[in-house]
Design an enzyme around this catalytic site. Structure first.
Site, short mmCIF file in Angstrom:
data_model
loop_
_atom_site.label_atom_id
_atom_site.label_comp_id
_atom_site.label_asym_id
_atom_site.label_seq_id
_atom_site.Cartn_x
_atom_site.Cartn_y
_atom_site.Cartn_z
CE LYS A 51 -4.04 -2.09 2.15
NZ LYS A 51 -5.00 -2.05 3.27
CG ASN A 58 -7.72 0.76 -0.28
OD1 ASN A 58 -7.96 1.88 -0.72
ND2 ASN A 58 -8.63 0.03 0.36
CG ASP A 71 -7.35 0.20 3.68
OD1 ASP A 71 -8.01 -0.78 3.33
OD2 ASP A 71 -6.15 0.35 3.40
N GLY A 80 -0.91 -1.15 15.40
CA GLY A 80 -0.34 -1.04 14.07
C GLY A 80 -0.50 0.34 13.48
CB ALA A 81 1.39 3.05 12.86
N GLY A 82 0.66 0.79 10.03
CA GLY A 82 1.08 0.53 8.66
C GLY A 82 0.06 0.99 7.64
CB ALA A 114 -5.00 -1.28 6.72
N GLY A 119 -13.74 -8.51 10.33
CA GLY A 119 -13.09 -7.71 9.31
C GLY A 119 -13.88 -7.55 8.02
#
Length: 271
Positions: free
Chosen positions: A75, A96, A112, A136-138, A140, A250
């Site tokens: 991404k 995305n 996202d 998480g900070a990636g 998505a 999800g």
């Protein structure tokens, strides 16, 4: 299961990932195309990071290829390869969805966060005034953090293996939405005291993955939310549900995104 009638006139789209064994987009998009009578197909493309630029250049000159959805781990890299970013993709710094224009350019955007928040809202969860722990900070996670703040969260704590990355994202989200307090902390942060914990990491995709958070430390009533779609019931959700926590799957995020992405890529799907 619908059977697609693919011909030489069929518009081809792809989902770019590595690996592709966890992706659900082909089933969802293709069923929607079939139901709507749209002559299009979306196929999985398993491309390693080192071959990404080469594959993208080839797709740009493939005349019947019209667009891409993008997932782990591409991404952020794909945002750099795009010729132009729509406001959402530019703000987040990852994409995305990519539309291939008639003049051979790639326009990227990120749905996202908007898909995630809309899916959660339809499932009965409202972020307004909530205290949020995001794991998480990636790719998505970046988009989700912006959209959760936009939805009115009171506080967002970003827990990430690289704290500097979480802090940098927090500063960007805070600047865009000053009404939300945003900070970055280490991945092993204490999850007690939050209204909801969101797992935006890839932990849970594979058997034997470590839990992304200590479920035993969750406060009573804390909701637990995943963005992983396969497996549907990740180990995190199973453990949280067993302890009485509300859980959110999800797939609703994908369900909402396909409508947004379909319209963006010039192949709108019915609501």
């Amino acid at each position: 299961m619908p059977t697609l009638d693919i011909t030489g006139k069929t518009a081809v789209y792809g989902i770019l990932a590595h690996p592709t064994d966890h992706v659900r987009a082909p089933q969802v998009f293709n069923a929607a195309y079939e139901a709507a009578g749209i002559d299009a197909v979306l196929v999985p493309l398993d491309v390693t990071p080192e071959n990404l630029a080469t594959v993208v250049e080839a797709l740009k000159v493939t005349r019947n290829f019209h667009g891409l959805t993008v997932t782990v781990p591409h991404k952020v890299a794909m945002a750099d390869l795009c010729d132009e970013l729509a406001p959402g993709g530019e703000r987040v710094g990852s994409v995305n969805a990519i539309r291939f224009t008639e003049d051979g350019r790639m326009l990227g955007d990120n749905f996202d966060g908007k898909g995630y928040v809309t899916g959660m809202r339809k499932a009965g969860f409202d972020f307004a005034g909530k205290k949020v722990l995001q794991l998480g900070a990636g790719g998505a996670g970046m988009s989700i953090a912006f959209s959760v703040a936009e939805a009115g969260a009171a506080e967002i704590v970003l827990a990430n293996r690289t704290v500097a990355k979480a802090e940098a994202l927090g500063q960007r989200v805070q600047a865009a939405f000053p009404g939300t307090s945003v900070s970055g902390v280490a991945a092993d942060a204490d999850p007690a005291g939050y209204d909801v914990v969101i797992n935006t990491t890839s932990l849970g995709l594979h058997d034997g993955d470590a839990l992304p958070v200590d479920v035993d430390r969750l406060s009573a009533g804390t909701a637990v939310s995943e963005i992983i779609m396969t497996p549907v019931h990740t180990e995190l959700l199973k453990r949280a549900e067993a302890k009485g926590h509300p859980i959110y799957f999800g797939k609703p995020m994908l369900d909402e995104q396909i409508k947004l992405i379909g319209a963006f890529m010039g192949c709108p799907l019915p609501d």
